[in-house]
Design an enzyme around this catalytic site. Sequence first.
Site, short mmCIF file in Angstrom:
data_model
loop_
_atom_site.label_atom_id
_atom_site.label_comp_id
_atom_site.label_asym_id
_atom_site.label_seq_id
_atom_site.Cartn_x
_atom_site.Cartn_y
_atom_site.Cartn_z
N ASP A 31 -9.71 -5.51 1.77
CA ASP A 31 -8.50 -6.21 1.34
C ASP A 31 -8.70 -7.71 1.33
OD1 ASP A 31 -6.90 -3.97 0.99
OD2 ASP A 31 -6.40 -3.89 3.12
N SER A 70 -10.20 26.00 4.52
CA SER A 70 -10.27 26.46 5.90
C SER A 70 -9.48 27.76 5.97
CB SER A 70 -9.66 25.41 6.83
OG SER A 70 -8.32 25.16 6.47
N GLU A 129 -1.26 17.78 7.80
CA GLU A 129 -0.99 18.68 6.68
C GLU A 129 -0.91 20.11 7.19
OE1 GLU A 129 -3.18 16.29 6.67
OE2 GLU A 129 -3.13 15.17 4.80
N GLN A 142 -18.16 20.91 2.15
CA GLN A 142 -18.80 21.76 1.14
C GLN A 142 -17.83 22.83 0.64
OE1 GLN A 142 -20.72 20.95 4.05
NE2 GLN A 142 -21.52 19.32 2.73
N THR A 143 -17.21 23.53 1.57
CA THR A 143 -16.34 24.65 1.15
C THR A 143 -14.97 24.15 0.68
OG1 THR A 143 -15.50 24.92 3.38
CG2 THR A 143 -17.44 26.22 2.77
N ARG A 144 -14.53 23.04 1.22
CA ARG A 144 -13.24 22.45 0.93
C ARG A 144 -12.09 23.44 1.12
NH1 ARG A 144 -12.60 20.15 -4.33
NH2 ARG A 144 -14.16 21.59 -5.09
N PHE A 191 -12.57 23.57 8.29
CA PHE A 191 -12.73 22.90 7.01
C PHE A 191 -14.10 22.25 6.96
CE2 PHE A 191 -12.71 19.01 4.57
CZ PHE A 191 -12.23 19.44 3.36
N ASP A 242 0.85 -1.18 0.00
CA ASP A 242 0.00 0.00 0.00
C ASP A 242 0.88 1.23 0.00
OD1 ASP A 242 -2.74 -0.53 -0.06
OD2 ASP A 242 -2.59 -1.47 1.91
N ASP A 290 -5.34 -4.78 5.72
CA ASP A 290 -5.96 -4.69 7.03
C ASP A 290 -7.48 -4.55 6.94
OD1 ASP A 290 -5.90 -2.20 5.95
OD2 ASP A 290 -4.98 -1.19 7.67
#
Lengths: 569, 705
Positions: free
Chosen positions: B541, B406, B370, B402-404, B399, B329, B537
Amino acid sequence: MTWQGALQPIILVAVVAVLAWSVGSYLYRVFENQRTYLDPVLIPVERAVYRLCGVDPQAEMRWTTYVFALLAVNVVGFLVLFGLLTLQPLLPLNPAHLPAIPFWTAWNTAVSFMTNTNWQVYGGETTMSYLSQSWLVVQQFLSPVSGICLFLAVARGFSRQNSRTLGNFWHDFVRSLLWVAVPFAIVATIVLVALGSPQNLKAYTHVTTLQGGHQIIAQGPIAAMTAIMQLGDNGGGFMNMNAAHPFEAPNVASLLFQLVLGFAIPAGLIYVFGKMIKDRRQSWAIFAAMAVMFIGGSLVLYHFEAAGSAMLPMHQVHLASAGNMVGKETRFGVGTTSLFENSTTAVSWGSVAASNDSLTPIGGMVALFNMLTGEVIFGSWGVGMIGMLAYVVLAIFLAGLMVGRTPEYLGKKIGAYEVKMAVLAMVVPSFVILILAALSVVIRPGLAGIFNPGPHGLTEVLYAFASGVGNNGSAFGGLAAASPWYAATVGVAMLLGRFPMYIPLVAMASVLAGKQRIPVSAGTFPTHGPLFVVLLVGTVLIVGALVFFPVLALGPLAEQFAMRSGQLF
Amino acid sequence: MTVASSHPEPVPIPAGPGDRPSQTPRPPRRDERLWTRELMSAAAVNGLRKLDPRSMVRNPVMFVVEVGSVFTTADALRYLVTGHLALFSFVGQISVWLWLTVLFANFAEAMAEGRGQAHAAALRRTRVETVARRETATGLEEVPATVLAKGDVVRVDANGIIPSDGEVIEGVASVDESAITGESAPVIRESGGDRSAVTGGTRVTSDWLRIRIAAGRGETFLDRMIELIETSQRRKTPNEIALALLLAGMTLIFLVVVVTLAPFSAYSHAPVSVTVLIALLVALAPTTIGGLLSAIGISGMNRLLERNVLALTGRAVEAAGDVSVIMLDKTGTLTLGNRQATEFICAPGVDPTQLATAAQLASLADETPEGRSIVVLAKTAHGLREQPLGEREAAFVPFSAQTRMSGVDLGAQQIRKGAVDAVAAWTGQSIPDEVAATVDRISRSGGTPLLVAQDRRVLGTVHLKDVVKEGIKDRLQALRSAGVKTVMITGDNPVTAAAIASEVGVDEFLAEATPERKMEYVKAMKAEGYLVGMVGDGTNDAPALANADVAVAMNTGTMAAREAGNMIDLDSNPTKLIEIVEVGKQILITRGALTTFSVANDVAKYFAIIPAMFVVAFPGLSALNVMHLTSPGTAILSAIIFNALIIPALIPLALRGVHYRPAGAAVILRRNLLIYGMGGIILPFAGIKVIDMAVSALHLVSVIH
């Protein structure tokens, strides 16, 4: 030992390599039904044969069906021959009114010519009617062709994937016979005639010699008999002396041609294997391993023959020409004869150009060892190659784990079943040789047949069974081979050394054919480089030596060392 | 494309050791020491117990040695009774060494088993009887955990022991799984998602859980684990079976060689005693590998256990060595699992500090990795301290899907960061060409661009990057050199996936992976003949895991995944697959090396024993005594002593495994053939010679046999 003599086996191998490529390319075309020059003549014959026999050459066979068909052909050949031999007085073409062949001799001979051994415990001209003789010739075609079929079945195990079948026996058999055995034999006969061998049906010539003596000069279709004898790695010669007779090998050129002829098909089939699996490097690796052992054996044999007996200098005898010339043909000398004698047990043709009994102990041991390891140094048609493949499986299994993967060869995983079959193929010949030889040196009928007691006699007994199991047919001599005990037991040895040895390999191939091929990567055990050649040679030598070293120590080794201290047997 | 803080990090799992293998130490391993006094004494006792012919017969090679020992012992006693003391001394010594050969082999096996048994015993101690609170129609009843059946629902509160394996159907709690994994930091278990499986015997440290029981008595993970550790020691893997068969075949051949040697030697007037024939047989039989074969396999399983990997079948361990494709992965295995800000790229005419400041301000309230990484980048790259907001009137804009985006409103000042199109829409104008070009470049490189805007004006772009784990590239390179193909699985689009794949250095990638596509991929690979290894996991999978040859399920994963796998990684470290492959290869190499060594040894033993046997009848054969051994008696005894002592000498190698560094097969083969093939031929010549000198110096042999 001269450098010219030492160079001979190396030159021979180079010639054989070219032969492997050219003959092999042709053979591959034959087996894959590709076009050949002979098609216009042979295809109608082939079709007629299939129609006559009512077989479908396209029908794929499982390994059991394939083996059954193969056994059926062989059993019919055996029964016909056995019948002809035992009923000889009742049958036509017997102008000399030769009597029936004794039971054990008939058994021995029938097995011998079925298994491509051609061990002869009879004197041809004084025992066999023309009818019997002619079927013996037929068998010299059928038995090597059966070897090709065994080879093709095993090779398909590696070349196919996800397949439950190994081809069609009738197709393989008929094409090998029509496209390979017959035309090659005809060409070889013409060459031998050109080189001076007689080819006629005349009565024996009675001559008065210069000294006024009377001599009968035997002749007949010698070139043809010699051709199939050498080509098919049969060894059933026209003359008792085989290639040492001036009519079978009138000159060195003829002898060398026969030498090369014996290699043609076995070497060609090695190349065919590479073509079938689409990786010719694999073929050359196996070829190289065989070549190394062949050249090594030839040089050892030549070295000891050239050195000659240690006894002569000890007794103040000094010969003009060095080397052991006892039992050798003076026209060919020590070097060429040594090469021929090493080839006869390596390539399994079994005809001789010298008396093996008179070789030095180590010289004889080399010839013996070629057979003890299973006739895998080229070997006879097809079976030499598949015997070597059994060693490959063994070598891969012993050492292959060392690369960190479970063993695989040509992308096929080697599992428990494959190992079991390969071990069986290894075990059968060693058991038969050891057990029958051990019996022969303790029981009365066995002991009675040994003409030279001591280590030399032991070598003679070992050689007889090794020759039988290896389907070689060459004789060491010094043994009452025609006595019921040896005729019966060597017959058993020949039989066990043929089918119980090679059928397990066909079974192994059938399992391999069903497996998916694993893609090659950097993690794959490399089976085409010099390292693998070394590993393979080491496996053949060590496995062979491990099994037979003790008894060789009591036979040729004891004899050689005793000779040094002035003791002979 | 989503913005940085698409959703909160699912579960704050304590950073497993595997996340940064090169930085954090391994978890505490069990039974690291090979040679403890308890292990050795227990192994010695068990080694004696294994002399029982009924258990010996499972190992044909050593069984033959044992039978031979019985014969020679009887022979020795006969000489004692008849008063041939010199012969008694020689035959007696041979017998002692033959018995020791058997015992050494048994000891090796017992040592390997002992370590597994110690582990199983430790696990069994954790299997305490607990009382479960089972839900009934009317409420909760207290029942012993042993009566729980599959499908029962229980409730476990803080400090309660989870009574059996199950699936969390309600609640979130931290669970101490140290009983199973040895890892002391608790982990989070919650209903839904991929972290819902709980294991019986583990302890809830906070909060509560409702659990649906998935295993009845004796079927729990712990039970299976104990059973596996105990029984895996008796089951042979396919390759072991094949090798054992070959060894048995070789022993059979040597048996015939030795038995037929009696008539041959009688014919040659060189009679040999039964003792000497047995000595020859034992020397030739592949006793070294025959004695160590099972120890190699068992200790391989133990080595996996020490890495906290539980192999459910021995076949899987062997397949691990054979694996030719491994599927990894992307997230969490190849990359750190969260994107990090690596660069601020200004729009034309914007001061870098201004962009960094805005980006930092917009991210102050963003607790996602992030967001934190933007703050950190601003600090490290531009020297901006976190700005005290207390004095300023700050309203954080969280965040939302809808607005995506912050951001923060500082009075009239509005700062936003987020997805490119969302921020562009917020500014109400098209983005400058230079910025568009930057965005495009970042996207194609596999990164995620975020736009930062202040007061409806685009300031620049933040480059969020999947950060490749340290050292992972080298490990993949090593795998490639060993012929293992690596495949990256990711949900990313093909463009992004291709960029990351080339950065990480995988051979192939599977982009936009869905459960079906993963399974199809595994099947396609297998159809081409590859052996596939993968880690999984989640429940999604499971289909792919079930098809893979080596399927490592994470212990934190769902029950479905755990059941589909044939190995379970208790550390839940997805990089572990690489280690598993290495351990698998190591087991096979060790087995092959000792086999080659064992067979190669025979050459020297022949040169010791054969001349000794026949030199009286054929004095010339002394030429074969290349080691110049003192007398036939010392030669035979020395060969047998060497044959016995080589087994304990190789036990450490068998238990620890041959050193393995990933490399091409040709390289490994050349090295190992040299060490174990050539070494196997040469070493015994020296060894037997030295032993012979000692035997002669001590006057241990006074007669020729």
